[in-house]
Design an enzyme around this catalytic site. Structure first.
Site, PDB file in Angstrom:
ATOM      1  N   LYS A   1       0.887  -1.106   0.019  1.00  0.00           N
ATOM      2  CA  LYS A   1      -0.073  -0.016  -0.204  1.00  0.00           C
ATOM      3  C   LYS A   1       0.805   1.239   0.090  1.00  0.00           C
ATOM      4  O   LYS A   1       1.863   1.260   0.912  1.00  0.00           O
ATOM      5  CB  LYS A   1      -0.806   0.040   1.246  1.00  0.00           C
ATOM      6  CG  LYS A   1      -1.551   1.424   1.358  1.00  0.00           C
ATOM      7  CD  LYS A   1      -2.720   1.618   0.457  1.00  0.00           C
ATOM      8  CE  LYS A   1      -3.517   2.959   0.605  1.00  0.00           C
ATOM      9  NZ  LYS A   1      -4.188   3.174  -0.336  1.00  0.00           N
TER      10      LYS A   1
ATOM     11  N   CYS B   1      -2.088   9.867  -6.868  1.00  0.00           N
ATOM     12  CA  CYS B   1      -3.037   9.653  -5.807  1.00  0.00           C
ATOM     13  C   CYS B   1      -4.141  10.717  -5.924  1.00  0.00           C
ATOM     14  O   CYS B   1      -3.741  11.755  -5.756  1.00  0.00           O
ATOM     15  CB  CYS B   1      -2.925   9.426  -4.368  1.00  0.00           C
ATOM     16  SG  CYS B   1      -4.360   9.259  -3.349  1.00  0.00           S
TER      17      CYS B   1
HETATM   18  C1  SIN Z   1      -5.838   6.049  -1.931  1.00  0.00           C
HETATM   19  O1  SIN Z   1      -5.572   5.618  -0.773  1.00  0.00           O
HETATM   20  O2  SIN Z   1      -6.570   7.261  -1.689  1.00  0.00           O
HETATM   21  C2  SIN Z   1      -5.757   5.334  -3.123  1.00  0.00           C
HETATM   22  C3  SIN Z   1      -4.376   5.625  -3.469  1.00  0.00           C
HETATM   23  C4  SIN Z   1      -4.214   5.873  -4.874  1.00  0.00           C
HETATM   24  O3  SIN Z   1      -4.759   5.889  -5.946  1.00  0.00           O
HETATM   25  O4  SIN Z   1      -2.805   6.177  -5.268  1.00  0.00           O
END
Ligand code: SIN
Length: 314
Positions: free
Chosen positions: A49, A132
């Site tokens: 993540k 993001c």
């Molecule tokens: C998020 O955590 O908002 C998604 C991450 C991303 O799309 O880079």
């Protein structure tokens, strides 16, 4: 009859990956348990993540919604912080490649994270998330600010010496593809992942006459099947404009082995699975591998190189 062995392994600038199919950052790859499950799965690599310097809870819920044609999310980077992921990498007992995704909230934060990662010994590469779309703290996606990215990469490669790839937002204009490729071609970029979700989509619940997710007045990143044509186009454009030694990892709307085949045909060296991984869980990797191998068998191809990038055009 002798059965030909079908090889779906790939190589990302020297990082050997036994199957070209892996998870996309953000999907079931945040906690120790999730990372362990991916490590034990047939995902070719594990992408973590996207992390920030400190742990984050992310945006208010509901922040994810899916329908048959795709998904919308505004997670807001919930993650356990860089130290957790670096620790996990130090402890892990597996030869499977790990791509450590990072997404600092500012350029300065990215430098801080990269300085930490620079001294870690057990990491194959960084996937630097420049795309993001869901941060309440930011009004601009870094990947759309060409001059900022250019300065950022210039400074970053002064001190950062480990393998680094970038994850890009979707582009739509030929001019923008050329411009971004021109910037990336100047640096020792290990790979390019495209695309992140399509920013600023909206989904509506007609019973409640309301948006379906809470943050940002319902606007969020769109993923899944509906974005596949855009994602394929981004892979194809970057395959055309990037230096040939920068491999592309395709991401967006992959649900079947046929989708994987299309990405490789457009020039991807590997693919990442997001929405479909969340829907189906770990078994998705075995299914996609099986479906891809069946297609290759039927076409009498023995490896990805038999067709990678060889899309016919009129
Ligand atoms: C998020 O955590 O908002 C998604 C991450 C991303 O799309 O880079």
């Amino acid at each position: 009859m002798i059965m030909k062995k079908i090889d779906i392994s790939t190589n990302i600038n020297g990082i050997k990956i036994s199957s070209c199919i892996m998870n996309a950052s953000g999907i079931l790859c945040c906690t120790e348990k999730e990372l362990y499950n991916l490590m034990m799965s047939s995902s070719g690599a594990v992408v973590t993540k996207s992390c920030t310097i400190k742990p984050r809870k992310g945006n208010l819920k509901p922040r994810y919604f899916e329908w048959k044609g795709g998904s919308i999310n505004s997670m807001g980077l919930p993650n356990l912080g860089i130290d957790f992921y670096l620790n996990f990498l130090e402890k892990k007992n597996s030869k499977k490649p790990f791509l450590l995704s990072i997404s600092g909230l500012s350029i300065e934060e990215n430098y801080l994270i990269l300085r930490k990662a620079n001294i870690s010994s057990n990491m194959n590469a960084i996937e630097l998330n420049l795309s993001c779309p869901n941060l309440l703290e930011k009004d601009k996606i870094l990947g759309y600010d060409f001059s900022k990215i250019s300065d950022f990469l210039e400074n970053l490669f002064q001190f950062y010496k480990k393998p680094l790839g970038v994850k890009l937002p979707p582009y739509f204009e030929d001019f923008h593809f050329r411009k971004m490729a021109f910037i990336l071609n100047k640096y020792p970029i290990y790979f390019v992942t495209c695309i992140n979700s399509l920013p600023n989509g909206i989904c509506i619940d007609i019973n409640k006459e309301s948006v379906v997710i809470h943050p940002k007045k319902g606007f969020g990143g769109i993923g899944g099947l509906s974005i596949k044509p855009f994602a394929l186009a981004n892979v194809r454009k970057f395959y055309t404009y990037l230096r040939k030694d920068i491999p592309i990892i395709g991401c967006g709307g992959i649900c079947t082995g046929k989708d994987v085949f299309e990405y490789i045909l457009c020039g991807a060296s590997a693919v990442q699975i997001g929405t479909q991984f969340l829907k189906e869980g770990i078994p998705v990797f075995d299914r996609l591998i099986k479906e891809l191998i069946t297609i290759l068998k039927n076409k009498n191809y023995s490896s990805l190189n038999s067709f990678k990038g060889k899309l016919n055009v009129f």
